[in-house]
Design an enzyme around this catalytic site. Structure first.
Site, PDB file in Angstrom:
ATOM      1  CE  LYS A 286      -4.122   1.864   0.628  1.00  0.00           C
ATOM      2  NZ  LYS A 286      -3.906   2.656  -0.571  1.00  0.00           N
TER       3      LYS A 286
ATOM      4  CE  LYS B 184       2.965   6.837   7.856  1.00  0.00           C
ATOM      5  NZ  LYS B 184       2.634   8.024   7.041  1.00  0.00           N
TER       6      LYS B 184
ATOM      7  CE  LYS C 180       4.663   7.782  -0.846  1.00  0.00           C
ATOM      8  NZ  LYS C 180       3.734   7.966   0.254  1.00  0.00           N
TER       9      LYS C 180
ATOM     10  CB  THR D   6      -4.087  12.723   7.407  1.00  0.00           C
ATOM     11  OG1 THR D   6      -4.202  11.840   6.289  1.00  0.00           O
ATOM     12  CG2 THR D   6      -2.680  12.623   7.952  1.00  0.00           C
TER      13      THR D   6
ATOM     14  CG  ASN E  65      -6.162  17.018   3.362  1.00  0.00           C
ATOM     15  OD1 ASN E  65      -5.902  16.227   4.255  1.00  0.00           O
ATOM     16  ND2 ASN E  65      -7.346  17.046   2.780  1.00  0.00           N
TER      17      ASN E  65
ATOM     18  CB  SER F  59      -6.338   4.255   2.562  1.00  0.00           C
ATOM     19  OG  SER F  59      -6.207   5.474   1.874  1.00  0.00           O
TER      20      SER F  59
END
Length: 411
Positions: free
Chosen positions: A66, A90, A102, A185, A216, A344
């Site tokens: 992910k 994470k 990534k 987040t 954001n 997510s």
């Protein structure tokens, strides 16, 4: 220190605390797969342009990989590698069933038209479609990409594999995106801050906050903290900085920053120097912008008692040592900003089940995950007599190492 060096250093410290076998340690550091593809598209003027796309798939011991896809001129294999590795730890800290990945394309998205960006995204997806997937690798938006980018990837992927909304997260809600993802987040930062303050007998409402970054994450964190009774005394973004010792009116400031493309010139506070924002007098400092902003040059001048890392890698390891000697408590990025990847995961679950949740359920589940994560990190701190950063890293690395060994990595 760059992100890759800092991440590897933290990993090695955690591996030492855990007493990991050196062969296993080496195996955990090496990425599972690195992909590099050429993406050639016709420009709007009829000329051809070529770009290089990357995807680093770091580890899949605990589930599908992910991680975000960024469009930026400086996307390079080293940076993508560091961020993929960080995602592995994470997702393990958040205890969601994913590994880390990534990706990105070396391009300047601001210099491409919408139709050129769409063509580029579709070509990139054509090149990697057989290497991503619902149970393989699930991309998400990152710097320079957004829900529209995910919509194009979903559409292109579906041409090869049938309609598959769960192949990406961070999609528009109309295509199966999750409610609450936009604020996730920032909301995670609020829940993590509440958990840390409660540990010290304090609450949001009796603290003064300084937030660096009003994008954001920073804007949602500011809105939610102020709704919870916290006093936000200073905020900065790329345009400048503003402060008010009685507390800024966040609702008005947010509206102003959207209309004026930044906080500079806001009448509800005084002009502040963005360079000295991190050293403003406050109880809680939230860096929510760039990496490496807290370093040995300014660490001694920081007056906050708590630092909540909403950005990725905002504190250099040298600054870490200075701050811990001063007794400053740092809530590390791999836990503090995990709200986004957690929601997510909820989006992926909803897509697989074909059953969407209301926003209240999303927020309530997120709170449960963040509070459980905080308890797990604290338990590791007690076990290994270490600070919160090493507590989080040992937690993440230990979970991945255990999954790797249980699956039979030597076979």
């Amino acid at each position: 220190m760059n992100a890759l060096a800092a991440t590897s250093r933290n990993f090695k410290k955690a591996a030492k605390l855990l007493g990991l076998d050196s062969k296993l340690e080496r195996s955990l550091l090496i990425p599972f797969r690195e992909i590099k593809v050429e993406c050639t598209i016709p420009r709007d003027d009829g000329s051809l342009a070529s770009f290089v796309g990357f995807r680093v798939q770091h580890d899949n011991a605990r589930g599908p990989m992910k991680g975000g896809i960024r469009y930026h001129p400086e996307v390079d294999p080293d940076e993508v590698n560091a961020l993929a590795q960080l995602m592995t730890w994470k997702t393990a800290v958040a205890n969601i069933p994913y590994g880390g990945a990534k990706g990105g394309i070396g391009c300047a998205p601001g210099e491409l038209s919408i139709s050129e960006l769409e063509r580029l995204t579709r070509v990139f997806t054509q090149k990697i479609h057989d290497l991503i997937g619902i149970h393989t690798d699930v991309p998400a938006p990152d710097m320079g990409t957004n829900p529209q980018t995910m919509a194009w990837i979903l559409d292109e992927y579906s041409k090869f594999h049938g309609y598959s909304p769960a192949v990406v997260t961070g999609k528009p809600v109309d295509l199966g995106g999750s409610l609450g993802r936009d604020a996730a987040t920032g909301r995670g930062v609020l829940f993590a801050t509440q958990a840390l303050l409660a540990e010290h007998g304090k609450s949001i409402s009796d603290q003064r906050f300084v937030i660096q970054g009003f994008g954001n994450v920073g804007s949602w964190a500011a809105i939610l903290i102020s709704e919870a009774g916290g006093k936000v005394v200073a905020i900065s973004d790329a345009s400048g900085a503003v402060k008010n010792s009685n507390g800024l009116d966040i609702e008005k400031l947010h509206k102003y920053s959207i209309e004026n493309r930044g906080v500079k010139g806001f009448s509800g506070g005084d002009l502040a120097d963005p360079n000295s924002l991190l050293t403003e007098d406050c109880d809680v400092l939230i860096p929510a912008a760039l990496g490496g902003v807290i370093n040995r040059e300014n660490a001694n001048d920081i007056r906050a008692k708590f630092i909540i890392e909403a950005a990725n890698h905002p504190t250099d390891p040298e600054a870490d040592e200075i701050l811990s000697k001063k007794g400053v408590i740092i809530l590390p990025d791999i836990f503090a900003n995990s709200g986004g990847v957690t929601v997510s995961y909820f989006e992926w679950v909803q897509n697989i089940q074909g059953f969407m949740w209301d926003e209240e359920k999303v927020n309530s589940e997120l709170r449960t995950y963040i509070l459980k994560g905080f308890k797990d990190v604290k338990d590791m701190c007690k076990t290994h007599h270490c600070d919160l950063r090493m507590g989080a890293f040992t937690l993440g690395v230990n979970r991945v190492a255990r999954a790797t060994v249980l699956r039979g990595w030597e076979a």
